[in-house]
Design a protein around this motif. Structure first.
Motif, short mmCIF file in Angstrom:
data_model
loop_
_atom_site.label_atom_id
_atom_site.label_comp_id
_atom_site.label_asym_id
_atom_site.label_seq_id
_atom_site.Cartn_x
_atom_site.Cartn_y
_atom_site.Cartn_z
N MET A 163 0.85 -1.18 0.00
CA MET A 163 0.00 0.00 0.00
C MET A 163 0.90 1.24 0.00
SD MET A 163 -2.81 1.31 2.80
CE MET A 163 -1.73 1.30 4.21
N LYS A 164 0.51 2.22 -0.81
CA LYS A 164 1.17 3.52 -0.81
C LYS A 164 0.13 4.59 -0.56
CE LYS A 164 5.28 3.01 -3.56
NZ LYS A 164 6.04 3.45 -4.72
N ILE A 165 0.57 5.63 0.13
CA ILE A 165 -0.32 6.75 0.41
C ILE A 165 0.36 8.02 -0.07
CG2 ILE A 165 -1.52 8.08 2.17
CD1 ILE A 165 -1.47 5.58 3.93
N LEU A 166 -0.35 8.75 -0.92
CA LEU A 166 0.09 10.06 -1.37
C LEU A 166 -0.75 11.09 -0.63
CD1 LEU A 166 0.17 9.45 -5.23
CD2 LEU A 166 2.11 9.34 -3.65
N TYR A 167 -0.14 12.23 -0.30
CA TYR A 167 -0.89 13.25 0.43
C TYR A 167 -0.53 14.64 -0.09
CZ TYR A 167 -2.55 16.22 4.22
OH TYR A 167 -3.19 17.20 4.94
N TYR A 168 -1.56 15.43 -0.33
CA TYR A 168 -1.42 16.84 -0.69
C TYR A 168 -2.04 17.65 0.44
CZ TYR A 168 -2.17 21.31 -2.94
OH TYR A 168 -2.18 22.66 -3.23
N ASP A 169 -1.27 18.59 0.99
CA ASP A 169 -1.72 19.30 2.19
C ASP A 169 -2.52 20.58 1.94
OD1 ASP A 169 0.15 21.27 1.50
OD2 ASP A 169 1.60 20.66 3.02
N ALA A 180 2.28 4.97 13.58
CA ALA A 180 1.83 3.62 13.20
C ALA A 180 2.79 2.97 12.21
CB ALA A 180 0.44 3.69 12.61
N GLY A 181 3.88 3.66 11.89
CA GLY A 181 4.86 3.10 10.95
C GLY A 181 4.37 3.07 9.51
N ILE A 182 3.46 3.96 9.19
CA ILE A 182 2.91 4.01 7.83
C ILE A 182 3.59 5.14 7.07
CG2 ILE A 182 0.83 4.36 6.45
CD1 ILE A 182 -0.75 3.27 8.90
N PRO A 183 4.31 4.80 5.98
CA PRO A 183 4.98 5.87 5.22
C PRO A 183 3.98 6.72 4.44
CG PRO A 183 5.32 3.74 4.17
CD PRO A 183 4.56 3.48 5.44
N LEU A 184 4.33 7.99 4.33
CA LEU A 184 3.49 8.94 3.63
C LEU A 184 4.34 9.63 2.59
CD1 LEU A 184 0.71 10.47 3.68
CD2 LEU A 184 1.81 12.11 5.20
N HIS A 185 3.84 9.70 1.36
CA HIS A 185 4.55 10.36 0.28
C HIS A 185 3.80 11.64 -0.05
CE1 HIS A 185 6.86 6.71 -0.10
NE2 HIS A 185 5.73 6.04 -0.12
N LEU A 186 4.51 12.75 0.04
CA LEU A 186 3.89 14.06 -0.13
C LEU A 186 3.85 14.46 -1.60
CD1 LEU A 186 5.70 15.78 2.83
CD2 LEU A 186 3.38 14.84 2.82
N ILE A 187 2.79 15.13 -1.96
CA ILE A 187 2.68 15.71 -3.30
C ILE A 187 2.92 17.20 -3.15
CG2 ILE A 187 1.18 16.16 -5.27
CD1 ILE A 187 -0.35 13.58 -4.52
N GLU A 188 3.92 17.67 -3.85
CA GLU A 188 4.28 19.08 -3.79
C GLU A 188 3.56 19.83 -4.93
OE1 GLU A 188 6.14 20.32 -1.37
OE2 GLU A 188 6.65 18.38 -0.51
N THR A 189 3.43 21.13 -4.78
CA THR A 189 2.73 21.92 -5.80
C THR A 189 3.43 21.88 -7.15
OG1 THR A 189 3.83 23.89 -4.97
CG2 THR A 189 1.59 23.48 -4.20
N ASN A 190 4.73 21.61 -7.15
CA ASN A 190 5.44 21.54 -8.44
C ASN A 190 5.23 20.19 -9.13
OD1 ASN A 190 6.97 20.03 -6.68
ND2 ASN A 190 8.93 20.90 -7.30
N GLN A 191 4.39 19.33 -8.57
CA GLN A 191 4.13 18.02 -9.16
C GLN A 191 2.71 17.89 -9.70
OE1 GLN A 191 5.36 15.84 -5.54
NE2 GLN A 191 6.77 14.77 -6.91
N SER A 249 7.88 11.70 -3.78
CA SER A 249 8.54 12.98 -3.55
C SER A 249 9.17 13.01 -2.16
CB SER A 249 7.51 14.08 -3.67
OG SER A 249 7.94 15.24 -3.05
N THR A 250 10.14 13.87 -2.02
CA THR A 250 10.63 14.22 -0.70
C THR A 250 10.28 15.69 -0.51
OG1 THR A 250 12.77 14.75 -1.65
CG2 THR A 250 12.52 12.56 -0.71
N PRO A 251 9.97 16.09 0.69
CA PRO A 251 9.58 17.49 0.90
C PRO A 251 10.66 18.45 0.41
CG PRO A 251 9.22 16.20 2.89
CD PRO A 251 9.95 15.32 1.91
N THR A 252 10.23 19.53 -0.17
CA THR A 252 11.17 20.54 -0.67
C THR A 252 10.92 21.86 0.03
OG1 THR A 252 9.70 21.32 -2.41
CG2 THR A 252 11.15 19.47 -2.97
N GLU A 253 11.88 22.73 -0.05
CA GLU A 253 11.72 24.08 0.50
C GLU A 253 11.06 24.99 -0.52
OE1 GLU A 253 12.32 24.93 3.66
OE2 GLU A 253 12.77 22.81 3.93
N GLN A 254 10.98 24.50 -1.79
CA GLN A 254 10.40 25.31 -2.85
C GLN A 254 8.94 25.58 -2.53
OE1 GLN A 254 10.29 23.37 -6.63
NE2 GLN A 254 9.98 25.27 -7.75
N SER A 255 8.55 26.82 -2.63
CA SER A 255 7.18 27.17 -2.30
C SER A 255 6.49 27.76 -3.51
CB SER A 255 7.18 28.17 -1.15
OG SER A 255 5.88 28.55 -0.85
#
Length: 189
Positions: free
Chosen positions: A1-7, A24-35, A48-54
């Protein structure tokens, strides 16, 4: 299972969601605005890995996307989020149909569905409010207009397919009619 998240641009929410799932040991993959123009398929294959790009967040609704998750897993994660005070506004599952969509396309579809469901719920709440009102307290003309708007909304919600435009229109009519109710003068009661 994979989880993507956009904040949706809410850093605090992102941290709450990350913390709740991390415990809970569940990995979360973030979706950045540049994606936004990446397909779900690509985002799942290349997390993705979190970026400082805003970049500007044009959509403030947050969204969690589940890939290869069953109902039990989604329920477990929803419970973890609730315990962590990290309510996520929208959740969806990757399907063969939406897998090739860009994140922007998915977010647009989910946002439209979310708005539709909120408008539908608002219409239903207005219909339920009729039980709180007493026809005898209002002038006959204002009650007749209110009742007509209420019935129009009721019958519209009974239909299998109702457009957002129809729902929005009847919602506005119901609110207008409710706000236009005129109480009878005390000596008329």
């Amino acid at each position: 299972m994979k989880i993507l998240y956009y904040d949706g641009g809410n850093q605090r929410k992102r941290e709450q969601v990350e913390q709740a799932l991390k415990q809970a040991g569940i990995p979360l993959h973030l979706i950045e605005t540049n994606q936004w123009n990446e397909t779900l398929e690509h985002l799942l294959a290349h997390p993705s890995t979190p970026t400082e790009q805003s970049l500007p967040h044009t959509q403030t609704l947050d969204l969690m996307i589940f890939d290869q998750a069953d109902d039990d897993a989604i329920q477990k994660i929803s419970t973890l989020l609730k315990k962590g005070d990290a309510h996520v506004a929208c959740k969806c599952i990757v399907t063969p149909h939406n897998r090739k969509w860009t994140f922007a396309q998915l977010l647009q579809e989910i946002t439209a569905e979310h708005e539709y469901m909120e408008c539908r719920a608002a219409c239903m709440a207005l219909i339920q409010d009729v039980a709180l009102l007493n026809e005898q307290d209002y002038t006959a003309d204002s009650w007749r207009i209110y009742e007509a708007a209420f019935m129009k909304g009721y019958f519209l919600l009974q239909q299998e397919e109702t457009s957002m435009a129809e729902l929005s229109k009847v919602h506005a009519e119901m609110i207008q009619a409710k706000n236009a109710l005129v109480l009878k003068a005390s000596d008329d009661c």
